[in-house]
Structures are given as structure tokens and as C-alpha cells.
Design a protein around this motif. Structure first.
Motif, short mmCIF file in Angstrom:
data_model
loop_
_atom_site.label_atom_id
_atom_site.label_comp_id
_atom_site.label_asym_id
_atom_site.label_seq_id
_atom_site.Cartn_x
_atom_site.Cartn_y
_atom_site.Cartn_z
N LYS A 162 50.62 46.35 43.41
CA LYS A 162 51.47 46.91 42.35
C LYS A 162 52.90 47.11 42.82
CE LYS A 162 47.90 49.19 39.69
NZ LYS A 162 47.00 50.34 39.89
N GLN A 163 53.06 47.34 44.13
CA GLN A 163 54.43 47.49 44.67
C GLN A 163 55.10 46.14 44.93
OE1 GLN A 163 54.32 49.77 48.30
NE2 GLN A 163 52.75 51.12 47.48
N GLY A 164 54.39 45.04 44.66
CA GLY A 164 55.01 43.74 44.86
C GLY A 164 54.54 43.02 46.12
N VAL A 165 53.57 43.59 46.81
CA VAL A 165 53.06 42.93 48.01
C VAL A 165 52.11 41.80 47.60
CG1 VAL A 165 51.66 43.24 50.09
CG2 VAL A 165 53.20 45.05 49.34
N ALA A 166 52.29 40.63 48.20
CA ALA A 166 51.36 39.53 47.96
C ALA A 166 50.18 39.69 48.91
CB ALA A 166 52.05 38.19 48.19
N VAL A 167 48.95 39.61 48.36
CA VAL A 167 47.77 39.83 49.18
C VAL A 167 46.94 38.56 49.19
CG1 VAL A 167 45.72 41.25 49.54
CG2 VAL A 167 47.76 42.25 48.48
N ILE A 168 46.59 38.07 50.37
CA ILE A 168 45.66 36.95 50.47
C ILE A 168 44.50 37.44 51.32
CG2 ILE A 168 45.35 34.54 51.09
CD1 ILE A 168 48.41 34.37 51.15
N GLN A 169 43.29 37.37 50.76
CA GLN A 169 42.15 37.88 51.49
C GLN A 169 40.99 36.90 51.48
OE1 GLN A 169 41.03 41.54 49.59
NE2 GLN A 169 41.01 40.67 47.55
N VAL A 170 40.33 36.80 52.60
CA VAL A 170 39.08 36.05 52.66
C VAL A 170 37.98 37.02 52.26
CG1 VAL A 170 37.42 34.96 54.23
CG2 VAL A 170 39.85 34.48 54.46
N MET A 171 37.17 36.63 51.28
CA MET A 171 36.12 37.53 50.80
C MET A 171 34.78 36.82 50.89
SD MET A 171 37.52 40.41 49.88
CE MET A 171 36.72 41.29 48.55
N HIS A 172 33.79 37.52 51.40
CA HIS A 172 32.45 36.92 51.35
C HIS A 172 31.68 37.42 50.15
CE1 HIS A 172 31.63 40.70 53.19
NE2 HIS A 172 30.34 40.50 53.19
N ASP A 173 32.14 38.51 49.57
CA ASP A 173 31.48 39.06 48.38
C ASP A 173 32.23 38.57 47.14
OD1 ASP A 173 30.58 40.59 46.27
OD2 ASP A 173 30.33 42.40 47.49
N VAL A 174 31.64 37.57 46.46
CA VAL A 174 32.32 36.93 45.33
C VAL A 174 32.57 37.93 44.20
CG1 VAL A 174 32.13 35.12 43.59
CG2 VAL A 174 31.35 34.70 45.91
N ASN A 175 31.59 38.81 43.96
CA ASN A 175 31.76 39.77 42.86
C ASN A 175 32.90 40.74 43.12
OD1 ASN A 175 29.76 38.81 41.15
ND2 ASN A 175 28.17 39.89 42.30
N LEU A 176 32.98 41.20 44.37
CA LEU A 176 34.08 42.11 44.73
C LEU A 176 35.41 41.38 44.56
CD1 LEU A 176 34.18 45.03 45.74
CD2 LEU A 176 34.45 44.13 48.06
N ALA A 177 35.46 40.11 44.98
CA ALA A 177 36.67 39.31 44.81
C ALA A 177 37.05 39.22 43.34
CB ALA A 177 36.45 37.91 45.41
N ALA A 178 36.03 38.99 42.48
CA ALA A 178 36.31 38.81 41.06
C ALA A 178 36.84 40.09 40.41
CB ALA A 178 35.04 38.36 40.34
N GLN A 179 36.37 41.25 40.89
CA GLN A 179 36.79 42.51 40.27
C GLN A 179 38.26 42.82 40.56
OE1 GLN A 179 34.42 44.10 38.25
NE2 GLN A 179 33.40 42.19 38.86
N TYR A 180 38.79 42.31 41.67
CA TYR A 180 40.09 42.79 42.10
C TYR A 180 41.15 41.71 42.27
CZ TYR A 180 37.77 47.23 43.02
OH TYR A 180 37.09 48.39 42.88
N SER A 181 40.84 40.44 41.99
CA SER A 181 41.85 39.41 42.26
C SER A 181 42.45 38.85 40.98
CB SER A 181 41.23 38.24 43.04
OG SER A 181 40.35 38.69 44.01
N GLN A 182 43.66 38.31 41.11
CA GLN A 182 44.25 37.56 40.01
C GLN A 182 43.88 36.09 40.14
OE1 GLN A 182 46.84 40.01 41.35
NE2 GLN A 182 45.66 41.18 39.87
N LYS A 183 43.70 35.66 41.36
CA LYS A 183 43.47 34.24 41.58
C LYS A 183 42.38 34.07 42.63
CE LYS A 183 47.24 31.42 42.03
NZ LYS A 183 48.33 30.86 42.84
N ILE A 184 41.53 33.05 42.46
CA ILE A 184 40.49 32.78 43.44
C ILE A 184 40.61 31.34 43.91
CG2 ILE A 184 37.99 32.60 43.81
CD1 ILE A 184 37.58 34.93 42.05
N VAL A 185 40.51 31.15 45.23
CA VAL A 185 40.57 29.82 45.81
C VAL A 185 39.20 29.53 46.41
CG1 VAL A 185 41.60 28.44 47.66
CG2 VAL A 185 43.02 29.99 46.32
N GLY A 186 38.60 28.39 46.03
CA GLY A 186 37.30 28.03 46.58
C GLY A 186 37.44 26.91 47.59
N LEU A 187 36.96 27.12 48.80
CA LEU A 187 37.04 26.11 49.85
C LEU A 187 35.64 25.61 50.19
CD1 LEU A 187 39.43 27.53 52.63
CD2 LEU A 187 39.93 25.72 51.01
N VAL A 188 35.52 24.29 50.35
CA VAL A 188 34.29 23.72 50.91
C VAL A 188 34.70 22.64 51.90
CG1 VAL A 188 32.15 22.49 50.46
CG2 VAL A 188 32.99 24.11 48.78
#
Lengths: 270, 396
Positions: A203-229
Motif C-alpha cells: 500500500k505504501q508503494g513497495v513492489a513485492v515479489i514472493q515465491v509461494m508454495h501455498d497457492v491459496n495463500l498466494a491467491a488471497q493476497y496477490s495482484q498477479k501470479i506467475v506460474g513456472l514449470v
């Protein structure tokens, strides 16, 4: 510095045609990514997909290893390797997946290390440590020996440390928070605390990039999701577009159902 | 029980929020197992002064402190009478002056300088390798110095070097406090460090773990060279080599003292600037870099400083075991791992230990002398072992 003049909608971190290889193994192939200020981006994917590698490449870790890196990573319009180390540390903070600290610092000292790149003065640094410790529920542990903490407590200490590093009044942009599985050893309450803290930073303007293993937690809090295989970007998009059964199948090879969280209305896979 | 009470009290203080308004020293006291580093530093400083005075007074000829004071700061006229020395015949002022000023003072001060350098290099190596069990000899400097010294002892007959080294070296003399053997040790030590550093450095930077392994390999290699030299040496050479290996400060003079003191001064000027970075390095190299530390430069500076300190120490006093390992360890148990306090305290502790050990080396079998390396190990090891029993309380 003039970074405060950067247009808020402008992407502060761009990754173009990023390739990372070590020996004969191609770890990442042709990754393109753009992250804007205030955005939370989650990287998901199966084990060995290159999630951590992507994060470390963005952090600039591979300038100092034998990895071969090609492509372009730019922070605020300036190539990452052009940033002086001390300068970059005031704008980018990085939480690694594991920490090997085995010296008996007390928790307070470990968190205070996050203030090392700044010269804000002792009093101010102490105030900031107090605030992040409060936020990460560490106040009662401040005088404890770090080496005697549990895994989850240690993770919270390092989170507090990287948060302290980016703790600044607004106008200190760009700020980028890189987190490798920030919630992996936390209980539910502390997972929630951490995600709240991350949202506050965004909210203060910080860009956050996080690796998440919990997809649901990622979905609750992200604007964008990147899927890597297998080192390739399978998809990139908003939460609604990604949280689909066929996407999850492409990513993890499992069949899932997508339901709605009754309180937030956001998609949840089961 | 007391510790527990202090801890509980500390918790209560912290949870009430009082901690954020108090001074650094009181926050440190909240870490219940730690001693205030400033107080410990003052205590160690006094102890060092005391040890230096005692070491000057004691020896094969024991002198009363009053005459030590007089010999250092000048005899006044009232003290013209011959000085009565315990258990011996009276000796003159002049003799006292010679003993104190020419023999004991440079020797004791050299012991302090070398002890300080060994203590500091131990602390730096343990930080650099992020391992509290690291030791300055890990990067091969000691083994290289021993090989260099042995090489000179075995092959260093005068006709071998004549023409390109100053002639006074061969008459048993010294330049800048360094005998020919010391020069050999210094060269051997520097060469091994350079080799280890080169082996561990690639275009991607210096790998600390490669350096450790290269250090082991080079130590083995130079060790076999030393063994071969001992094998070929005759009895006299063998005795010189083995005595040199055990370390000793009997060759102390003012030139050597000046050399050691200048090295210590350089280290004391550079290291405080690295202390905070060294703390961050304990988190890991990548983490330190993300906190703004130029890790490659830091590693280079630290290795050069340690090589200088250990190289000069070994050259002037032979190989003295254990100080670099135990002193930083003990200090870390007492005040915690913050290098801003640990480095100066390790220097003070090393100085105290070596001054005391050298004093014992002189008096245990007086008028003969024991090699000081034996004493440091005999003093240090039991103390270290007793600390190990409590290591869980210190978080190791």
C-alpha cells in the motif's frame, strides 16, 4: 536521488529475456516480467521449477556465482548490475529461503542488521526495530539468543530484518521486497500477520515479489501470479485468470476444484 | 537460579516496552548471559597492564617492583644503593637497567603485540569462515611459515645466499628485527596465503569453502616439505627446527617490537571499519551483499590483514598454538558475537594470555626456558574445556 519523481504507474522492475544456466543445466528460459509499484506478485510452481532461481536472478545474486546469466533486469530504468551494492541495499531487500546464521546474536541485533544500509541514526533504528518486532510478534523474544529459537521464530526474525531494511517514509522509492517462501514454517496466525505486513508495504508503494508454495495463500493476497514449470513461464496473470482447474493441472499435474472463499469471495483450490 | 531471575526480570522489562527507551548498555544487560563489553574492556586493560608489570618483574632474576619502576622511568639519586634481589646476590642498578630495558621490556611488549594480533586474527577468521572453530592457521600461513623457516635452517648456509642478502644476517644478526629464519618464515607464510587465495578465487569471486579446502591441501603439502627437510636435517638443525616450531619470544628486540607494533597499528586502523560488515557476513555472503556489503573487497582486506598479522607473528615468535582459537571464543561467550566489541577484546585477551604464558615460560624451569607454545596450550586447553561444559548457555 530523484527516484520520487518516478511515475507511479510505471513498472519499477522489468525482466526481459532472462536466461540462467549452470554447467549444462538451463535453469530459466526467456523469462519476461514487469512489476509495478505497490504490486504483489507471487511465483508458484512445482519443486525445481526455478522459482528461487528467478527471485535470486532478480536480486542480482548470480553476479557472484558461476551461473551464466543473459537478458536484462532493470530496477527503476537502470540495469541491476549498474546499481552500487550499498545503494541497491537501500532499495531492495531479499529474504532467502534458509539462513545459516549460527552465531549467538540476540534477536534484537539480528533485526537491527536490516538497518545497516541506512544511516538513520541509532535512535531511529531502535524505533524501527521496535515497530517491526511488534508487527512480527517478536517483542517478547528481543533479548533471546537467535540460535535457540524455533524454525518459525527464526523465519519471523529474518522477515523482521528485511522489513526493517525497507522501512522508510514514503518518497524513498523505488522499494522492492523479494521474499523466498516467507510463510513456509509459520503457523496460521503468523502467516496472517506476515501477509498483512506485506500488504501494508504494498500500500505504501513497495513492489513485492514472493515465491509461494501455498497457492491459496498466494491467491488471497496477490495482484498477479506467475506460474513456472521447468524454468519456463507457463502463465502470468491476475488471480481470477490463474486460479482455474486447467491452469493448476498444467502447473502441478493435479486435478482440483476451484471454490469461493465465503468471506472474501476470492478463488480457493481444493 | 540468579540467571533465571535476571532473565525473568529482563522479559518483564522488555514486554513493558521500557527497552526501547534505554541505553545500549542496558539492552545488552537484558541478554542475561552477556557481560557489558565496555566494562570487560576496561577490566582487561587493567589486567594487561598488571600482567606486563609482573612479567617485567619476574624471571630468572626476580626484581622488586620499585626497581622495575626505577629502571623504566629513571633512577633517582636516593636509590643509589645496590638492589637486593630475592634469593640472589645483590646486583647493580646498571644490571637492572639492562635486564629491564634491553631484555624484558621489548620481550614483554612484543608478547603483548603478537598475542593481540593472534587474538584478532582468530576472531576475523572465525567471522570470515562463519565458524566459531576456525583458526588463523586454516589458510595455510602457519604451515607455510614453518616450511620456509625449516628450509632456511637446513639449506641456509651463508654461501647459499651471499651476494644478494645483507651480510649481517649470516653473522646471526638481523635486519628490522628479522633473522634469516624469520625472513624465510615470512616468505613461506605469504607464499602459501597467496596460493590458497588464488586457488579459491575465480571470476565469480572468492569461495570461502574452497579456501578452507585449499588451505588443508596446501598445509598438507608444506607439511610434507617440512617433514622431508627434518628427515634430511642433521641433529643440530633438527633441534633448531623443533624449538622454532614450538614458538618462543627469546629473540625479542626493539626492531622486532617496532615491526610488530606497526602491523598491529595498521590492523587497528583498518579493522574497526570492517567490524559491522563482518557482523553482516555472519548472516551469509549473499545476505551481507543484500545489506550493502562489498563482500569480495571485505574478504580480500580481511585475508591480507590476517596473513600480515599471522605472518609477522610467526616470523618473530615461531608458531604459537591456540591463542587464535580460544581467545575469540572465550570473548564471544562473554560479550556475544558483535565484532565491534569482539575484535578489540580478542586483542586484549590474546595480549594478556601471551604475556602471562611467556612469563611462565621464563620462570618455570629458570634459568632455562620453555617454548611458549607449550604454555599457551597448557593454559588455554583446560580453560577452553571448562567453557565447553557451559556452551549450551551461550548458544553454540
Amino acid at each position: 536521488m530523484g527516484f520520487s519523481l518516478i511515475d507511479f504507474a510505471h513498472s519499477i522492475l522489468t525482466v526481459e529475456r532472462l536466461n540462467v544456466a549452470i554447467d549444462a543445466a538451463q535453469l530459466l528460459s526467456d523469462i519476461d516480467l514487469q512489476i509495478e509499484q505497490g504490486e504483489i506478485v507471487s511465483i508458484i510452481g512445482p519443486n525445481g521449477a526455478g522459482k528461487t532461481t528467478l527471485l535470486r536472478a532478480i536480486a542480482g545474486d548470480f553476479f557472484h556465482t558461476s551461473h551464466r546469466v543473459s537478458g536484462d533486469v532493470q530496477l527503476a530504468g537502470r540495469a541491476l548490475d549498474q546499481w552500487p551494492i550499498a545503494d541497491k541495499a537501500r532499495h531492495v531487500s531479499f529474504l532467502p529461503q534458509f539462513s545459516s546464521l549460527n552465531f549467538p546474536f540476540i534477536v534484537f541485533e539480528v533485526i537491527l542488521m536490516g538497518r545497516a544500509p541506512h544511516s538513520t541514526g541509532d535512535t531511529e533504528d531502535r524505533r524501527i526495530v521496535a515497530q517491526v518486532a511488534e508487527m512480527m510478534d517478536l517483542t517478547h523474544l528481543l533479548s533471546r539468543n537467535y540460535t535457540q529459537l524455533s524454525g518459525g521464530e527464526k523465519q519471523r526474525v529474518h522477515l523482521a530484518r528485511v522489513f526493517a531494511q525497507l522501512w522508510a517514509e514514503q518518497g524513498h522509492e523505488p522499494r522492492v521486497l523479494l521474499l523466498d517462501e516467507p510463510t513456509s514454517s509459520l503457523d496460521y496466525k503468523h502467516q496472517y500477520d506476515v501477509m498483512q505486513a506485506i500488504q501494508n508495504f504494498a500500500k505504501q508503494g513497495v513492489a513485492v515479489i514472493q515465491v509461494m508454495h501455498d497457492v491459496n495463500l498466494a491467491a488471497q493476497y496477490s495482484q498477479k501470479i506467475v506460474g513456472l514449470v521447468g524454468g519456463c513461464m507457463k502463465f502470468e496473470g491476475g488471480v481470477e485468470a490463474i486460479m482455474q482447474p486447467q491452469m493448476m493441472h498444467a502447473l502441478f499435474g493435479i486435478t482440483v476444484d476451484v471454490v469461493r472463499n465465503p468471506s472474501s469471495g476470492l478463488p480457493v483450490i481444493v | 537460579m540468579l540467571t533465571l531471575k535476571v532473565l525473568l526480570h529482563a522479559r518483564a522489562l522488555i514486554t513493558s516496552g521500557a527497552v526501547f527507551h534505554c541505553e545500549r548498555s542496558s539492552l545488552r544487560s537484558l541478554a542475561a548471559h552477556r557481560i557489558n563489553p565496555i566494562k570487560l574492556g576496561i577490566g582487561c586493560g587493567f589486567l594487561l597492564l598488571l600482567a606486563i608489570l609482573a612479567a617485567i618483574a619476574m624471571g630468572s632474576v626476580a626484581l622488586p617492583l620499585s626497581s622495575v619502576h626505577a629502571a623504566l622511568f629513571g633512577f633517582d639519586d636516593s636509590a643509589k644503593a645496590p638492589i637486593h634481589v630475592l634469593g640472589t646476590n645483590e646486583i647493580s642498578e646498571f644490571q637492572v637497567q639492562i635486564i629491564v630495558q634491553e631484555l624484558r621490556l621489548p620481550r614483554v611488549l612484543l608478547a603483548a603485540c603478537i598475542g593481540a594480533m593472534l587474538g584478532i586474527s582468530g576472531a576475523v577468521m572465525q567471522g570470515l569462515f562463519r565458524n566459531p572453530l576456525a583458526d588463523p592457521s586454516l589458510i595455510g600461513v602457519t604451515a607455510g611459515a614453518i616450511a620456509g623457516a625449516s628450509l632456511i635452517i637446513v639449506f641456509g648456509s651463508a654461501d647459499f645466499f651471499i651476494g644478494w642478502l645483507p651480510a649481517e644476517l649470516f653473522a646471526g644478526g638481523a635486519i628490522a628485527g628479522m633473522t634469516l629464519v624469520s625472513l624465510g618464515a615470512c616468505a613461506g607464510g605469504s607464499l602459501t596465503v597467496w596460493l590458497v587465495y588464488r586457488l579459491a578465487t575465480t571470476s565469480a569471486g572468492t569461495s570461502v569453502s574452497t579456501m578452507l579446502l585449499a588451505g588443508i591441501a596446501i598445509t598438507a603439502l608444506t607439511g610434507s616439505l617440512s617433514s622431508w627437510l627434518e628427515f634430511t636435517a642433521d641433529n643440530t638443525m633438527l633441534r633448531r627446527i623443533s624449538i622454532w616450531r614450538m614458538g618462543g619470544l627469546d629473540g625479542a628486540n626493539y626492531a622486532g617490537l617496532i615491526l610488530a607494533a606497526s602491523c598491529l597499528a595498521i590492523i587497528a586502523m583498518v579493522l574497526p571499519r570492517c567490524a559491522r560488515a563482518l557482523n553482516l557476513l555472519l548472516l551469509g555472503e549473499s545476505e551481507a551483499r543484500h545489506l550493502g556489503v562489498d563482500v569480495e573487497r571485505l574478504k580480500l582486506v580481511l585475508i591480507v590483514l590476517v596473513a600480515l598479522a599471522v605472518g609477522v607473528s610467526v616470523a618473530l615468535a615461531g608458531s604459537i598454538a591456540f591463542i587464535g582459537l580460544i581467545v575469540p571464543h572465550i570473548m564471544r561467550m562473554l560479550v556475544g558475537p558483535d565484532h565491534r566489541y569482539l575484535l578489540p577484546l580478542a586483542a586484549l585477551g590474546g595480549a594478556i594470555l601471551l604475556v602471562i604464558a611467556d612469563c611462565l615460560a621464563r620462570i618455570v624451569i629458570a634459568p632455562a626456558e620453555l617454548p611458549v607454545g607449550i604454555i599457551t596450550a597448557v593454559l588455554g586447553a583446560p580453560f577452553f574445556i571448562s567453557l565447553l561444559r557451559y556452551r549450551h548457555e551461550y548458544g553454540f
